[in-house]
Design a protein around this motif. Structure first.
Motif, PDB file in Angstrom:
ATOM      1  N   LYS A   7       0.790  -1.301   0.040  1.00  0.00           N
ATOM      2  CA  LYS A   7       0.050  -0.178   0.163  1.00  0.00           C
ATOM      3  C   LYS A   7       0.833   1.284   0.188  1.00  0.00           C
ATOM      4  CE  LYS A   7      -4.063  -2.021   2.151  1.00  0.00           C
ATOM      5  NZ  LYS A   7      -5.102  -2.129   3.258  1.00  0.00           N
ATOM      6  N   THR A   8       1.971   1.366   0.734  1.00  0.00           N
ATOM      7  CA  THR A   8       2.627   2.406   0.910  1.00  0.00           C
ATOM      8  C   THR A   8       3.581   2.555  -0.502  1.00  0.00           C
ATOM      9  OG1 THR A   8       3.236   1.920   3.126  1.00  0.00           O
ATOM     10  CG2 THR A   8       4.818   3.490   2.300  1.00  0.00           C
ATOM     11  N   LEU A   9       3.949   1.670  -1.090  1.00  0.00           N
ATOM     12  CA  LEU A   9       4.738   1.488  -2.281  1.00  0.00           C
ATOM     13  C   LEU A   9       3.800   2.253  -3.571  1.00  0.00           C
ATOM     14  CD1 LEU A   9       6.921  -1.648  -2.225  1.00  0.00           C
ATOM     15  CD2 LEU A   9       7.638   0.905  -2.291  1.00  0.00           C
ATOM     16  N   ARG A  10       2.243   1.808  -3.354  1.00  0.00           N
ATOM     17  CA  ARG A  10       1.464   2.317  -4.390  1.00  0.00           C
ATOM     18  C   ARG A  10       1.302   3.644  -4.333  1.00  0.00           C
ATOM     19  NH1 ARG A  10      -4.178  -0.247  -3.954  1.00  0.00           N
ATOM     20  NH2 ARG A  10      -4.534   1.391  -2.575  1.00  0.00           N
ATOM     21  N   VAL A  11       1.226   4.057  -2.884  1.00  0.00           N
ATOM     22  CA  VAL A  11       1.042   5.602  -2.683  1.00  0.00           C
ATOM     23  C   VAL A  11       2.318   6.397  -3.437  1.00  0.00           C
ATOM     24  CG1 VAL A  11       0.926   7.437  -1.043  1.00  0.00           C
ATOM     25  CG2 VAL A  11      -0.559   5.481  -0.835  1.00  0.00           C
ATOM     26  N   TYR A  12       3.651   5.876  -3.143  1.00  0.00           N
ATOM     27  CA  TYR A  12       4.633   6.508  -3.704  1.00  0.00           C
ATOM     28  C   TYR A  12       4.633   6.564  -5.175  1.00  0.00           C
ATOM     29  CZ  TYR A  12       6.880   6.376   0.898  1.00  0.00           C
ATOM     30  OH  TYR A  12       7.295   6.718   2.295  1.00  0.00           O
ATOM     31  N   ILE A  14       1.998   6.515  -7.345  1.00  0.00           N
ATOM     32  CA  ILE A  14       1.306   7.489  -7.689  1.00  0.00           C
ATOM     33  C   ILE A  14       1.904   8.780  -7.637  1.00  0.00           C
ATOM     34  CG2 ILE A  14      -1.223   8.557  -7.190  1.00  0.00           C
ATOM     35  CD1 ILE A  14      -2.098   5.582  -6.539  1.00  0.00           C
ATOM     36  N   GLY A  15       2.303   8.926  -6.550  1.00  0.00           N
ATOM     37  CA  GLY A  15       2.976  10.427  -6.249  1.00  0.00           C
ATOM     38  C   GLY A  15       4.163  10.524  -7.334  1.00  0.00           C
ATOM     39  N   VAL A  16       4.936   9.693  -7.816  1.00  0.00           N
ATOM     40  CA  VAL A  16       6.290   9.709  -8.768  1.00  0.00           C
ATOM     41  C   VAL A  16       5.463   9.891 -10.111  1.00  0.00           C
ATOM     42  CG1 VAL A  16       8.186   8.832 -10.026  1.00  0.00           C
ATOM     43  CG2 VAL A  16       7.846   8.608  -7.289  1.00  0.00           C
ATOM     44  N   LEU A  17       4.335   9.378 -10.353  1.00  0.00           N
ATOM     45  CA  LEU A  17       3.802   9.327 -11.795  1.00  0.00           C
ATOM     46  C   LEU A  17       3.089  10.712 -11.806  1.00  0.00           C
ATOM     47  CD1 LEU A  17       2.016   5.901 -12.355  1.00  0.00           C
ATOM     48  CD2 LEU A  17       3.947   7.149 -13.508  1.00  0.00           C
ATOM     49  N   VAL A  18       2.541  11.470 -10.676  1.00  0.00           N
ATOM     50  CA  VAL A  18       2.159  12.681 -10.867  1.00  0.00           C
ATOM     51  C   VAL A  18       3.276  13.789 -11.081  1.00  0.00           C
ATOM     52  CG1 VAL A  18       0.874  14.530  -9.295  1.00  0.00           C
ATOM     53  CG2 VAL A  18      -0.129  12.320  -9.630  1.00  0.00           C
ATOM     54  N   VAL A  19       4.235  13.531 -10.319  1.00  0.00           N
ATOM     55  CA  VAL A  19       5.290  14.486 -10.381  1.00  0.00           C
ATOM     56  C   VAL A  19       5.937  14.402 -11.860  1.00  0.00           C
ATOM     57  CG1 VAL A  19       7.864  14.874  -9.802  1.00  0.00           C
ATOM     58  CG2 VAL A  19       5.913  14.600  -8.087  1.00  0.00           C
ATOM     59  N   ALA A  20       6.039  13.141 -12.225  1.00  0.00           N
ATOM     60  CA  ALA A  20       6.582  12.986 -13.961  1.00  0.00           C
ATOM     61  C   ALA A  20       5.537  13.767 -14.719  1.00  0.00           C
ATOM     62  CB  ALA A  20       6.662  11.539 -14.180  1.00  0.00           C
ATOM     63  N   ALA A  21       4.486  13.582 -14.586  1.00  0.00           N
ATOM     64  CA  ALA A  21       3.429  14.269 -15.487  1.00  0.00           C
ATOM     65  C   ALA A  21       3.500  15.870 -15.453  1.00  0.00           C
ATOM     66  CB  ALA A  21       1.962  13.721 -15.111  1.00  0.00           C
ATOM     67  N   VAL A  22       3.494  16.257 -14.349  1.00  0.00           N
ATOM     68  CA  VAL A  22       3.645  17.748 -14.034  1.00  0.00           C
ATOM     69  C   VAL A  22       4.831  18.086 -14.644  1.00  0.00           C
ATOM     70  CG1 VAL A  22       3.766  19.493 -12.159  1.00  0.00           C
ATOM     71  CG2 VAL A  22       2.064  17.766 -12.143  1.00  0.00           C
ATOM     72  N   LEU A  23       6.188  17.500 -14.432  1.00  0.00           N
ATOM     73  CA  LEU A  23       7.271  18.144 -14.867  1.00  0.00           C
ATOM     74  C   LEU A  23       7.092  18.116 -16.391  1.00  0.00           C
ATOM     75  CD1 LEU A  23       9.910  16.471 -12.642  1.00  0.00           C
ATOM     76  CD2 LEU A  23       9.448  18.866 -12.752  1.00  0.00           C
ATOM     77  N   SER A  24       6.405  17.069 -17.007  1.00  0.00           N
ATOM     78  CA  SER A  24       6.483  16.829 -18.498  1.00  0.00           C
ATOM     79  C   SER A  24       5.709  18.076 -19.052  1.00  0.00           C
ATOM     80  CB  SER A  24       5.907  15.673 -18.831  1.00  0.00           C
ATOM     81  OG  SER A  24       5.488  15.433 -20.239  1.00  0.00           O
ATOM     82  N   VAL A  25       4.522  18.298 -18.508  1.00  0.00           N
ATOM     83  CA  VAL A  25       3.585  19.447 -18.983  1.00  0.00           C
ATOM     84  C   VAL A  25       4.473  20.738 -18.811  1.00  0.00           C
ATOM     85  CG1 VAL A  25       1.609  20.832 -18.532  1.00  0.00           C
ATOM     86  CG2 VAL A  25       1.530  18.300 -18.592  1.00  0.00           C
ATOM     87  N   ILE A  26       5.188  21.150 -17.741  1.00  0.00           N
ATOM     88  CA  ILE A  26       5.958  22.319 -17.615  1.00  0.00           C
ATOM     89  C   ILE A  26       7.119  22.379 -18.480  1.00  0.00           C
ATOM     90  CG2 ILE A  26       7.274  23.662 -15.710  1.00  0.00           C
ATOM     91  CD1 ILE A  26       5.226  22.681 -13.884  1.00  0.00           C
ATOM     92  N   GLY A  27       7.686  21.227 -18.629  1.00  0.00           N
ATOM     93  CA  GLY A  27       8.899  21.417 -19.558  1.00  0.00           C
ATOM     94  C   GLY A  27       8.394  21.453 -21.071  1.00  0.00           C
ATOM     95  N   ASN A  28       7.272  21.031 -21.424  1.00  0.00           N
ATOM     96  CA  ASN A  28       6.897  21.270 -22.797  1.00  0.00           C
ATOM     97  C   ASN A  28       6.412  22.506 -23.016  1.00  0.00           C
ATOM     98  OD1 ASN A  28       7.299  18.581 -23.861  1.00  0.00           O
ATOM     99  ND2 ASN A  28       5.524  17.687 -23.351  1.00  0.00           N
ATOM    100  N   LYS A  29       5.558  23.247 -21.961  1.00  0.00           N
ATOM    101  CA  LYS A  29       5.155  24.426 -22.105  1.00  0.00           C
ATOM    102  C   LYS A  29       6.367  25.546 -22.219  1.00  0.00           C
ATOM    103  CE  LYS A  29       0.711  24.083 -21.682  1.00  0.00           C
ATOM    104  NZ  LYS A  29      -0.366  24.371 -22.797  1.00  0.00           N
ATOM    105  N   SER A  30       7.302  25.422 -21.405  1.00  0.00           N
ATOM    106  CA  SER A  30       8.417  26.067 -21.284  1.00  0.00           C
ATOM    107  C   SER A  30       9.522  25.714 -22.430  1.00  0.00           C
ATOM    108  CB  SER A  30       9.110  26.226 -19.828  1.00  0.00           C
ATOM    109  OG  SER A  30       9.731  24.986 -19.640  1.00  0.00           O
ATOM    110  N   HIS A  31       9.359  24.928 -23.182  1.00  0.00           N
ATOM    111  CA  HIS A  31      10.449  24.140 -24.331  1.00  0.00           C
ATOM    112  C   HIS A  31      11.728  24.095 -23.511  1.00  0.00           C
ATOM    113  CE1 HIS A  31       7.626  24.932 -27.232  1.00  0.00           C
ATOM    114  NE2 HIS A  31       7.386  26.447 -26.950  1.00  0.00           N
ATOM    115  N   TYR A  50       7.071   0.547  -9.895  1.00  0.00           N
ATOM    116  CA  TYR A  50       5.984  -0.556 -10.265  1.00  0.00           C
ATOM    117  C   TYR A  50       6.401  -1.867  -9.935  1.00  0.00           C
ATOM    118  CZ  TYR A  50       2.845  -3.087 -13.001  1.00  0.00           C
ATOM    119  OH  TYR A  50       1.924  -4.077 -13.510  1.00  0.00           O
ATOM    120  N   PHE A  51       7.301  -2.248 -10.610  1.00  0.00           N
ATOM    121  CA  PHE A  51       7.756  -3.498 -10.268  1.00  0.00           C
ATOM    122  C   PHE A  51       8.293  -4.012  -8.788  1.00  0.00           C
ATOM    123  CE2 PHE A  51       8.649  -3.112 -14.842  1.00  0.00           C
ATOM    124  CZ  PHE A  51       8.132  -4.021 -15.576  1.00  0.00           C
ATOM    125  N   THR A  52       8.719  -3.018  -7.993  1.00  0.00           N
ATOM    126  CA  THR A  52       8.846  -3.326  -6.804  1.00  0.00           C
ATOM    127  C   THR A  52       7.540  -3.184  -6.090  1.00  0.00           C
ATOM    128  OG1 THR A  52      10.955  -1.904  -7.023  1.00  0.00           O
ATOM    129  CG2 THR A  52      10.099  -2.365  -4.644  1.00  0.00           C
TER     130      THR A  52
END
Length: 81
Positions: A7-12, A14-31, A50-52
């Motif tokens: 359960k703890t690993l699943r929360v981590y 989800i958090g890392v995936l959200v961070v990756a998505a936010v960084l991707s959007v910001i990186g694409n907008k700011s080139h 995920y595999f862990t």
């Protein structure tokens, strides 16, 4: 990695995936190639996480003992009595 519950690993995860998505959007907008690379690194970390998580979930599932006898009522008469 530390021995964490699934359960703890699943929360981590989800958090890392959200961070990756936010960084991707910001990186694409700011080139920004650096933010794009950082989002990709975060995504790769999420894949490892995920595999862990799957291994921990399997280990927890296999650790549970299913006792069919625990669900029976010993005071009740069965069909053979």
């Amino acid at each position: 990695m530390l021995d964490r519950s699934a359960k703890t690993l699943r929360v981590y995860l989800i958090g890392v995936l959200v961070v990756a998505a936010v960084l991707s959007v910001i990186g694409n907008k700011s080139h920004s190639p650096f933010l794009g690379w950082l989002s990709f690194a975060a995504f790769l970390s999420a894949v490892v996480l995920y595999f862990t998580w799957r291994r921990a979930a399997l280990r927890e599932r296999r650790g549970r003992v299913f006792d069919r006898e625990a669900k029976t009522d010993e005071t009740r008469t069965g069909p053979d009595q």
